[in-house]
Design an enzyme around this catalytic site. Structure first.
Site, mmCIF file in Angstrom:
data_model
loop_
_atom_site.group_PDB
_atom_site.id
_atom_site.type_symbol
_atom_site.label_atom_id
_atom_site.label_comp_id
_atom_site.label_asym_id
_atom_site.label_seq_id
_atom_site.Cartn_x
_atom_site.Cartn_y
_atom_site.Cartn_z
ATOM 1 N N HIS A 136 -18.936 1.078 -38.646
ATOM 2 C CA HIS A 136 -19.105 0.411 -37.344
ATOM 3 C C HIS A 136 -20.462 -0.289 -37.298
ATOM 4 O O HIS A 136 -20.561 -1.461 -36.893
ATOM 5 C CB HIS A 136 -19.007 1.445 -36.223
ATOM 6 N N GLU A 137 -21.500 0.422 -37.713
ATOM 7 C CA GLU A 137 -22.840 -0.174 -37.694
ATOM 8 C C GLU A 137 -22.985 -1.280 -38.742
ATOM 9 O O GLU A 137 -23.735 -2.242 -38.536
ATOM 10 C CB GLU A 137 -23.906 0.909 -37.907
ATOM 11 N N HIS A 197 -22.138 -4.504 -37.288
ATOM 12 C CA HIS A 197 -23.233 -5.175 -36.585
ATOM 13 C C HIS A 197 -24.255 -5.739 -37.575
ATOM 14 O O HIS A 197 -24.789 -6.837 -37.396
ATOM 15 C CB HIS A 197 -23.952 -4.205 -35.648
#
Length: 442
Positions: A24-25, A28
């Site tokens: 998920h990170e 980003h």
């Protein structure tokens, strides 16, 4: 051995969730670096740092509390006036919070960072960066559901009979009661046996259990010729479905409830026999609809999250039962994984499929929840960027001065409130999952 399998299930799910958070990170991190924003930290977890290593201009590491992660980008908070100095703090509490955030953000900025600040990005780049995390969870969920449906397959009813109820529901007795006083079900009266394969009903060839069920339900009171295959031989008999009140089931296999949340029933034909099932791999075309159905269910939970969390709290501190379809914490997910892994007489393949399904569901839940338009969630940043774009477009349309980037520092008080509520909700769910866990096995 059971304890070891339970621990193994918990560990597998913990690793899977940790990997999902890390990816998920990454969702980003990658677009931020692609758009030349300086990323100072990529961390899994919160609290004290357990381990870290700096590569280039980014510190990568793990923290003590494994309940999430974050990517720190330079210039998240714009100055009070774009390009201007940071204002001195006022005596107002909310204003002070905003100014302190701007000051902390400004301290990270160096001369080399000009043009590399997050708030200086075009709106579409901000949206891509903040949408990257949830999109990564969505992709993980799609991949896992593809593995589940196309690789493991799903249980499908066959035309082979698995069981035959001996008695109809009568005078308070339940179907299956083997007593001299019971009235035989139509299947028992017709001499149907487990292992028989349904070939035709009323002269119509039967190719699926759903087709057979639909024919039976519409044939109450009608005597029909039934042909089954038994031991390689065709056996002919007659069967008369009886009119019986049966639960209404939707196309998704779930019970249909009325406006009061009660199970709906309808009078249909019934014969009293059940189908055997086998696991059948599904085509690729089945993946996205399954993902969509799962997302819709999660969205329904999120929309009613306050009420559902209150219900969990009531159950945790009373004798009320826990809703098996309600929200659970990472502790609850781990516990379910452990229980699945430790089940006796369940094939390892079936256990693996269940764990894949569980982890896929977790990722789709992360996708939906992170899109909630509230800070500090990703959806809050996306909403802020979209508002900024709309404000600038309107200003340009009316020939006004560019209003500049949205100052999300002003929303910090709300952010802290939402963050505190999320922490409180997490603590309550963890407590409930310890003292009154969800019973998924009935």
């Amino acid at each position: 051995m059971t304890v070891l399998l339970f621990i193994l299930g918990v560990v597998i799910m913990a690793v899977g969730i940790a990997a999902s958070i890390a990816l998920h990170e990454v969702g980003h991190l990658l677009p931020a670096k692609l758009f030349n924003v300086r990323v100072t930290k990529y961390m899994i977890g919160f609290g004290p740092t357990l381990w870290s290593r700096t590569k280039g201009e980014t510190e990568y590491g793990f923290k003590a509390i494994p309940l999430g992660g974050y990517v720190s980008m330079v210039g998240m908070y714009p100055p009070a006036k774009e390009g201007g100095p940071v204002r001195a703090s006022s005596t107002g509490m909310f204003q002070t919070l905003a100014e302190e955030a701007r000051s902390a953000s400004a301290e990270e900025i160096t001369d080399q960072d000009r043009g590399r600040l997050f708030y200086q990005l075009p709106v579409w780049k901000k949206v891509i960066i903040m949408l990257g995390g949830p999109t990564m969870n969505l992709l993980i969920g799609v991949v896992l559901f593809a593995v589940l449906l196309m690789g493991f397959g799903t249980p499908q009813a066959t035309t082979t009979i698995a069981d035959v109820s001996k008695c109809q529901v009568q005078q308070g007795r339940t179907a299956g009661t083997d007593t001299a006083a019971c009235k035989p079900t139509p299947a028992a009266a017709a001499g149907i046996q487990p292992g028989d394969e349904v070939v035709s009903l009323g002269g119509t060839p039967v190719t699926s259990w759903n087709q057979f069920t639909a024919m039976v339900r519409s044939s109450a009171g009608k005597q029909e010729k039934l042909t089954v295959k038994r031991g390689g031989q065709l056996v002919n008999t007659t069967i008369t479905p009886v009119l019986t009140s049966r639960p209404v089931v939707g196309a998704d296999g779930q019970p249909v409830l009325d406006a009061n949340g009660k199970q709906q029933y309808q009078d249909v034909g019934f014969v009293g026999m059940g189908a055997a099932s086998k696991t059948v791999p599904q085509p690729a075309s089945a993946v996205l609809p399954a993902v969509g159905d799962n997302i819709a269910r999660v969205a329904g939970v999120v929309v009613n999250l306050p009420a559902r969390v209150v219900a969990v709290g009531k159950a945790a501190f009373s004798n009320e039962p826990r809703d098996p379809n309600g929200p659970i914490s990472v502790v609850g997910v781990g516990r379910v994984a452990g229980e699945v892994a430790s089940l006796d007489q369940v094939p390892a393949v079936a256990k693996a499929a269940t764990l894949v399904s569980l982890l896929g569901g977790v990722n789709l839940a992360l996708f939906v929840f992170n899109l909630v338009p509230l800070l500090p969630l990703d959806g809050g940043h996306i909403a802020g960027a979209l508002y900024e774009g709309a404000r600038r477009r309107i200003a340009k349309l009316f020939g006004r001065r560019d209003p500049g980037p949205v100052d999300i520092a002003k929303l910090l008080p709300l952010t802290y409130v939402v963050g505190a509520l999320l922490l409180g909700m997490s603590a309550l769910l963890i407590y409930a999952d310890i003292v009154k866990p969800v019973n998924i096995f009935g």
